[in-house]
Design a protein around this motif. Sequence first.
Motif, short mmCIF file in Angstrom:
data_model
loop_
_atom_site.label_atom_id
_atom_site.label_comp_id
_atom_site.label_asym_id
_atom_site.label_seq_id
_atom_site.Cartn_x
_atom_site.Cartn_y
_atom_site.Cartn_z
N SER A 13 0.83 -1.19 -0.13
CA SER A 13 -0.08 0.16 -0.06
C SER A 13 0.96 0.89 0.07
CB SER A 13 -0.88 -0.10 1.17
OG SER A 13 -0.29 -0.01 2.29
N ARG A 15 0.57 5.54 0.75
CA ARG A 15 -0.09 7.09 1.35
C ARG A 15 -0.77 7.83 0.03
NH1 ARG A 15 2.66 8.95 6.78
NH2 ARG A 15 2.81 6.96 7.67
N ALA A 19 0.15 7.83 -3.97
CA ALA A 19 -0.65 7.22 -4.77
C ALA A 19 -0.98 8.44 -6.04
CB ALA A 19 -2.05 7.15 -4.09
N VAL A 41 -9.40 2.23 0.16
CA VAL A 41 -8.50 2.73 0.98
C VAL A 41 -8.60 1.89 2.20
CG1 VAL A 41 -8.57 5.01 0.04
CG2 VAL A 41 -10.05 4.37 1.75
N LEU A 49 -4.36 4.68 3.90
CA LEU A 49 -3.47 3.83 2.77
C LEU A 49 -4.22 3.28 1.74
CD1 LEU A 49 -1.52 1.84 5.43
CD2 LEU A 49 -0.47 3.63 4.13
N VAL A 50 -3.50 3.52 0.62
CA VAL A 50 -4.29 2.81 -0.80
C VAL A 50 -3.60 1.69 -1.17
CG1 VAL A 50 -4.81 3.39 -3.00
CG2 VAL A 50 -4.70 5.25 -1.35
N PRO A 51 -4.18 0.60 -1.23
CA PRO A 51 -3.49 -0.67 -1.73
C PRO A 51 -3.19 -0.66 -3.11
CG PRO A 51 -5.67 -1.28 -0.71
CD PRO A 51 -5.77 0.28 -0.83
N TYR A 52 -1.93 -0.92 -3.14
CA TYR A 52 -1.12 -0.72 -4.82
C TYR A 52 -2.20 -1.54 -5.74
CZ TYR A 52 2.61 -0.59 -7.94
OH TYR A 52 3.55 -0.18 -8.85
N SER A 54 -5.28 -1.95 -5.92
CA SER A 54 -6.31 -0.92 -6.11
C SER A 54 -5.92 0.09 -7.20
CB SER A 54 -6.98 -0.26 -5.07
OG SER A 54 -8.28 0.26 -5.25
#
Length: 62
Positions: A13, A15, A19, A41, A49-52, A54
């Motif tokens: 993930s 931030r 992103a 998120v 956190l944004v999952p990679y 996603s």
Amino acid sequence: MSDKTPTPTQPISVRIPEACRLTGIGRSKLYELIAEGRIEVVKVGAITLVPYASLRGLIEKG
């Protein structure tokens, strides 16, 4: 003895600022996509956190 070259690892993930940098999407648009449910998120305390995966999914769908 092994002569393996280390392979680069993909983050799990990132931030919000990272992103934006990775996708080229502005902060406002990123939050809009999050509100629409198009980007997932995860909240950890005050950190978003944004999952990679996603982000990759969004870009691959076009």
